[in-house]
Design a protein around this motif. Structure first.
Motif, PDB file in Angstrom:
ATOM      1  N   LEU A 107       9.579  -4.682 -11.372  1.00  0.00           N
ATOM      2  CA  LEU A 107       8.961  -4.779 -10.046  1.00  0.00           C
ATOM      3  C   LEU A 107       7.496  -4.342 -10.047  1.00  0.00           C
ATOM      4  N   ALA A 108       6.926  -4.099 -11.243  1.00  0.00           N
ATOM      5  CA  ALA A 108       5.551  -3.617 -11.317  1.00  0.00           C
ATOM      6  C   ALA A 108       4.598  -4.639 -10.681  1.00  0.00           C
ATOM      7  N   PRO A 109       3.495  -4.163 -10.058  1.00  0.00           N
ATOM      8  CA  PRO A 109       3.130  -2.743  -9.881  1.00  0.00           C
ATOM      9  C   PRO A 109       3.979  -2.068  -8.797  1.00  0.00           C
ATOM     10  N   LEU A 110       4.601  -0.941  -9.162  1.00  0.00           N
ATOM     11  CA  LEU A 110       5.526  -0.240  -8.268  1.00  0.00           C
ATOM     12  C   LEU A 110       5.269   1.258  -8.354  1.00  0.00           C
ATOM     13  N   GLN A 111       5.223   1.899  -7.203  1.00  0.00           N
ATOM     14  CA  GLN A 111       5.170   3.366  -7.120  1.00  0.00           C
ATOM     15  C   GLN A 111       6.414   3.839  -6.383  1.00  0.00           C
ATOM     16  N   GLN A 112       6.953   4.991  -6.799  1.00  0.00           N
ATOM     17  CA  GLN A 112       8.144   5.545  -6.166  1.00  0.00           C
ATOM     18  C   GLN A 112       7.836   6.956  -5.647  1.00  0.00           C
ATOM     19  N   GLN A 113       8.249   7.228  -4.432  1.00  0.00           N
ATOM     20  CA  GLN A 113       8.079   8.539  -3.805  1.00  0.00           C
ATOM     21  C   GLN A 113       9.395   8.949  -3.159  1.00  0.00           C
ATOM     22  N   ALA A 114       9.715  10.243  -3.282  1.00  0.00           N
ATOM     23  CA  ALA A 114      10.951  10.767  -2.689  1.00  0.00           C
ATOM     24  C   ALA A 114      10.701  11.179  -1.255  1.00  0.00           C
ATOM     25  N   ARG A 115      11.751  11.033  -0.431  1.00  0.00           N
ATOM     26  CA  ARG A 115      11.674  11.556   0.939  1.00  0.00           C
ATOM     27  C   ARG A 115      11.791  13.070   0.902  1.00  0.00           C
ATOM     28  N   PRO A 116      11.103  13.766   1.776  1.00  0.00           N
ATOM     29  CA  PRO A 116      10.194  13.249   2.816  1.00  0.00           C
ATOM     30  C   PRO A 116       8.831  12.887   2.215  1.00  0.00           C
ATOM     31  N   LEU A 117       8.241  11.820   2.714  1.00  0.00           N
ATOM     32  CA  LEU A 117       6.948  11.357   2.231  1.00  0.00           C
ATOM     33  C   LEU A 117       5.853  12.230   2.832  1.00  0.00           C
ATOM     34  N   THR A 118       5.160  13.019   1.987  1.00  0.00           N
ATOM     35  CA  THR A 118       4.122  13.922   2.477  1.00  0.00           C
ATOM     36  C   THR A 118       2.820  13.175   2.701  1.00  0.00           C
ATOM     37  N   ARG A 119       1.949  13.750   3.497  1.00  0.00           N
ATOM     38  CA  ARG A 119       0.661  13.126   3.769  1.00  0.00           C
ATOM     39  C   ARG A 119      -0.169  12.978   2.498  1.00  0.00           C
ATOM     40  N   SER A 120      -0.134  14.021   1.664  1.00  0.00           N
ATOM     41  CA  SER A 120      -0.931  13.976   0.439  1.00  0.00           C
ATOM     42  C   SER A 120      -0.431  12.889  -0.509  1.00  0.00           C
ATOM     43  N   ALA A 121       0.909  12.816  -0.698  1.00  0.00           N
ATOM     44  CA  ALA A 121       1.456  11.800  -1.593  1.00  0.00           C
ATOM     45  C   ALA A 121       1.196  10.394  -1.064  1.00  0.00           C
ATOM     46  N   LEU A 122       1.331  10.192   0.243  1.00  0.00           N
ATOM     47  CA  LEU A 122       1.069   8.879   0.831  1.00  0.00           C
ATOM     48  C   LEU A 122      -0.396   8.491   0.664  1.00  0.00           C
ATOM     49  N   TYR A 123      -1.318   9.453   0.901  1.00  0.00           N
ATOM     50  CA  TYR A 123      -2.740   9.154   0.776  1.00  0.00           C
ATOM     51  C   TYR A 123      -3.083   8.785  -0.673  1.00  0.00           C
ATOM     52  N   ASP A 152      -5.815   4.467 -11.446  1.00  0.00           N
ATOM     53  CA  ASP A 152      -4.648   5.255 -11.836  1.00  0.00           C
ATOM     54  C   ASP A 152      -4.798   6.713 -11.440  1.00  0.00           C
ATOM     55  N   THR A 153      -6.021   7.192 -11.404  1.00  0.00           N
ATOM     56  CA  THR A 153      -6.273   8.568 -11.007  1.00  0.00           C
ATOM     57  C   THR A 153      -7.247   8.560  -9.865  1.00  0.00           C
ATOM     58  N   MET A 154      -7.297   9.628  -9.159  1.00  0.00           N
ATOM     59  CA  MET A 154      -8.158   9.703  -7.963  1.00  0.00           C
ATOM     60  C   MET A 154      -8.552  11.141  -7.732  1.00  0.00           C
ATOM     61  N   THR A 155      -9.624  11.288  -6.976  1.00  0.00           N
ATOM     62  CA  THR A 155     -10.023  12.632  -6.543  1.00  0.00           C
ATOM     63  C   THR A 155      -9.085  13.093  -5.447  1.00  0.00           C
ATOM     64  N   PRO A 156      -8.593  14.314  -5.502  1.00  0.00           N
ATOM     65  CA  PRO A 156      -7.642  14.768  -4.479  1.00  0.00           C
ATOM     66  C   PRO A 156      -8.249  14.649  -3.093  1.00  0.00           C
ATOM     67  N   SER A 157      -7.393  14.222  -2.162  1.00  0.00           N
ATOM     68  CA  SER A 157      -7.838  14.101  -0.777  1.00  0.00           C
ATOM     69  C   SER A 157      -7.958  15.457  -0.148  1.00  0.00           C
ATOM     70  N   LEU A 197      -1.378   5.852   9.373  1.00  0.00           N
ATOM     71  CA  LEU A 197      -2.233   4.794   8.811  1.00  0.00           C
ATOM     72  C   LEU A 197      -3.381   4.398   9.733  1.00  0.00           C
ATOM     73  N   PRO A 198      -3.178   4.169  11.037  1.00  0.00           N
ATOM     74  CA  PRO A 198      -4.346   3.851  11.884  1.00  0.00           C
ATOM     75  C   PRO A 198      -5.378   4.966  11.901  1.00  0.00           C
ATOM     76  N   ALA A 199      -4.929   6.222  11.798  1.00  0.00           N
ATOM     77  CA  ALA A 199      -5.877   7.338  11.781  1.00  0.00           C
ATOM     78  C   ALA A 199      -6.700   7.350  10.507  1.00  0.00           C
ATOM     79  N   TRP A 200      -6.199   6.703   9.430  1.00  0.00           N
ATOM     80  CA  TRP A 200      -6.940   6.630   8.165  1.00  0.00           C
ATOM     81  C   TRP A 200      -7.727   5.321   8.039  1.00  0.00           C
ATOM     82  N   GLY A 201      -7.789   4.523   9.107  1.00  0.00           N
ATOM     83  CA  GLY A 201      -8.579   3.298   9.107  1.00  0.00           C
ATOM     84  C   GLY A 201      -7.868   2.082   8.571  1.00  0.00           C
TER      85      GLY A 201
END
Length: 783
Positions: free
Chosen positions: A620-636, A647-652, A559-563
């Protein structure tokens, strides 16, 4: 007589040295060559100085002549006396360099205009090149007591050949004299070197040739006069020392021969006594040799049977596996509910585990045969490690936290063999997950000097020190109880160690029984593309997690590396005083206490298959769920959605956007109906037009009827197999550039060579994935 003749021939050798091979000639040649070059350069410099002086003397002499003629010419022009002008012109023409004289008065009346022909010579062309063909001079006429009154002009045209011929003759003499000096120097040096070097050496060589080294009374060589202290004298002194040493050695050998003769007499008696014993031993050895030969034949037969078994096993297992995995992969692309998709995913992953086990066995046989080949291509090692960890996360116990910790400065691409590196990561991670029931399993990836370092750390059962040596041996585990309790074949670590050594790397272990293990693979994978930083984000991120957890370490690194601003909390109480932009947690027990105290979006990181039901997630909305291991792409992506409200974004830059849609006409030659359906389904997903042939003869007919971009050729088919069909396609000459790719269930190394010998361009082993098929089509059917 033969020895005497050889000595005579040897003795005549010094007299046969060619003149051009003698040292005196070589030294004189080099010295004279250097002197000749230096003399020539000096002569050219002298000629150049003379040329500059002569060129300046032309202008100087003509200016002097004009000064002498100035006053008479001025009076003639003042008096307008043509006769005196004629006499002046004839006097000037007496100079060999002047060819044209013209005198005019102040009214431009020509008082005299006289010229004579130029001299002709073979040197004229060179002289004209150096000094010019002619030069013109003029003098403005005026009297000394009337300096401001213009009386006329005297024109003189000069032929430079008079000066050039004089200069060329001097240059010729200079060059010839230098050449003669070089010849004289050559003769002098040849004579000096002959008497100082060649003649003494010839005397020494003749004396050495006439000497007999086998004669112990051989006299010493005499020193050539005047050479007692130089190199020739040292050569003679060394030769005399060698003669003394050789005479001593010969005498010692003669004494030894006498003693050996006595020993031989004694040995003859001993040999006679032992002969009978040896005859009996020979008979026994002959029988042993026959038994060893029979054992060798049996070992060769067993090796051939083993190779045939591996090839047949590969073919017989891979053929149904290709159909099984292919059908499951096609089913996963169809509409399914969550339970069906999870069940099929587990079946597909289990099939891939079976393929990996089969590959381990075959790779181990390749190591034994020395036939393992490594690629060197760029690939994304960080994404590969995350993908492998995500795939194996289903094997992790619910209470085990699996984390991928990749250095933010790690290169985007490295050079190496992605398949073999994936095997190393998969084997180490599978081994760690198998023996860890509680705690953490971390995969760490960082760059080191000359390569990369992959670490897999766990908090499992650990390995005793006495067992750490044998765990790298095939079919061996730390103990018999390990196999009974945890299962396994004992191939993973042995194959991983072999792969690291094949890549010129090193696999090391640090472990203690009951306190976990750490496996480190140091691989020489150079960086191909440096790390690509994603677009910076802004916001405050909070996390509720245990201190020292894998999630906390991952967030504190990225996170600090991403500002972003990041802060960890132990409980909800410490979080109520601030409202972050996003809350990240892996604590299910405290999850429902967050609402409504925390209004920020929540990112829940949980174990594989442990997502909240839809009803609870809605509460619990707004809620996002991610499975371990948390990848850099999914976290970003999750951070981007939460912080930007999209809701959508340009891929990092950490994830790609492959475009699998393409159009290609492909001929599939396959006799197995299941494999036909699998391949057709995959190719249809890739946007390809597919025609099917069930054997090689039918494939030839299809090629006659239609044009194709690529042929996927099975090898073992009825009527006409793939090898024969490929040979006929190449021999016909009608499709010389048509790519033919072998589809075979035989993964042994010799199969690839057999396919290439039949004229096929590439090789794809069954079972194959759609990604592998896409890569192959992109290679042989470019857009």
């Amino acid at each position: 007589m033969l020895a005497q003749r050889t000595e005579c021939e040897t003795g005549s050798e010094p007299m046969d040295i060619k003149f051009t091979n003698r040292l005196s000639y070589k030294q004189a040649r080099l010295t004279v060559l250097a002197g000749f070059i230096l003399g020539t350069l000096l002569s050219l410099i002298q000629i150049g100085i003379d040329y500059a002086s002569e060129d300046a003397s032309i202008n100087r002499e003509m200016r002097a002549l004009l000064e002498i003629s100035h006053n008479p010419a001025s009076r003639i022009a003042y008096n307008i006396d043509s006769e005196l002008a004629q006499e002046l012109a004839q006097g000037l023409l007496q100079s060999p360099a002047i060819t044209h004289v013209r005198l005019i008065d102040n009214n431009d009346t020509v008082l005299v205009d006289v010229q004579r022909p130029r001299l002709e010579s073979s040197y004229r062309m060179l002289s004209d090149f150096l000094f010019g063909e002619r030069r013109e001079f003029q003098d403005r006429l005026q009297l000394s007591h009337m300096p401001d009154e213009y009386l006329g002009t005297l024109f003189i045209e000069v032929d430079t050949f008079a000066f050039g011929s004089r200069f060329l003759k001097r240059a010729e003499v200079t060059l010839l004299s230098g050449f003669v000096r070089s010849l004289i120097l050559t003769c002098i040096l040849l004579t000096l070197f002959y008497f100082m070097l060649t003649k003494p050496l010839v005397r020494v060589i003749r004396a050495l040739s006439n000497s007999d080294s086998r004669n112990p009374n051989q006299g010493k060589l005499s020193f050539p006069p005047g050479h007692e202290q130089d190199e020739i004298g040292v050569l003679v002194k060394v030769a005399n020392q060698q003669f003394v040493s050789m005479a001593t050695e010969i005498q010692q050998r003669r004494n030894a021969e006498n003693r050996l003769t006595d020993y031989l007499n004694e040995l003859e008696n001993i040999v006679s006594a032992r002969t009978n014993e040896l005859r009996a031993s020979n008979a026994s050895l002959s029988q042993s040799n026959e038994e060893l030969e029979e054992a060798r034949r049996r070992a060769l037969d067993m090796a051939q049977a083993r190779a045939a078994f591996l090839a047949n096993m590969s073919h017989e297992i891979r053929t149904p596996l290709n159909g099984l995995l292919g059908m499951i992969a096609l089913s996963l692309d169809s509409p399914l509910n969550a339970e069906q998709r999870q069940q099929l995913s587990i079946a597909h992953d289990s099939g891939k585990v079976l393929v990996d086990l089969l590959n381990d066995i075959l790779d181990l046989s390749k190591f034994d045969a020395g036939q393992l080949e490594l690629e060197r291509i760029p690939f994304d090692l960080g994404s590969m490690v995350e993908d492998t960890a995500s795939l194996l996360s289903q094997n992790a116990a619910p209470s085990v936290e699996l984390t991928c910790l990749i250095d933010p400065t790690f290169p985007a691409l490295v050079l190496g063999d992605p398949t073999r590196v994936r095997q190393i990561v998969s084997n180490l991670l599978s081994n760690a997950l198998k023996f860890t029931r509680f705690g953490r399993v971390d995969v760490r990836l960082r760059r080191e000097t000359g390569g990369v370092r992959i670490e897999v750390c766990d908090t499992g059962i650990g390995i005793p020190h006495e067992a750490q040596v044998r765990i790298f041996q095939p079919f061996t585990q730390a103990g018999a109880g390990i196999t009974r309790q945890y299962g396994g074949t004992g191939l993973g670590l042995a194959l991983t160690n072999n792969l690291c050594e094949a890549m010129q790397g090193r696999l090391s272990i640090s472990s203690e029984a009951g306190f976990g293990s750490q496996f480190s693979a140091e691989l020489p994978l150079p960086a191909h593309t440096l790390a690509i930083a994603p677009a910076p984000l802004q916001g405050q991120i909070a996390a509720i997690s245990t201190a020292g957890s894998g999630l906390d370490e991952l967030l504190a690194t990225l996170l600090p590396a991403w500002g972003l601003t990041y802060q960890r909390h132990d409980h909800l109480d410490t979080l109520t005083m601030q409202q972050p932009d996003l809350l990240i947690t892996d604590n299910l027990s405290a999850l429902f206490d967050l609402r409504p105290a925390v209004k920020a979006p929540i990112l829940l990181v949980t174990a594989y298959g442990n997502f909240l039901p839809t009803e609870q997630a809605t509460q619990l909305a707004p809620l996002q769920q991610q499975a371990r291991p948390l990848t850099r792409s999914a976290l970003y992506q999750s951070l981007h959605r939460a912080l930007n409200g999209a809701d959508t974004m340009t891929p990092s830059p950490l994830q790609g956007t492959p475009n699998n849609e393409r159009r290609a006409h492909i001929l599939l030659v396959e006799d197995n109906p299941v494999n036909q359906l699998v391949a057709k389904g995959m190719l249809a997903k890739l946007g390809c037009d597919v025609r099917v042939a069930t054997h090689g003869a039918e494939a030839l007919e299809r090629l006659e009827q239609h044009d194709f971009d690529l042929v996927l050729m099975d090898c073992n088919m009825p009527v006409m197999d793939g090898y024969e069909a490929s040979r006929k396609i190449r021999q016909s000459g009608r499709w010389p550039t048509l790519p033919i790719v072998a589809l075979t269930a035989n993964a042994m190394p010799e199969e690839r060579e057999r396919c290439r010998a039949a004229g096929m361009n590439d090789y794809l082993a069954k079972p194959f994935r759609r990604e592998e098929l896409l890569t192959l089509i992109n290679q042989w059917v470019p857009l």
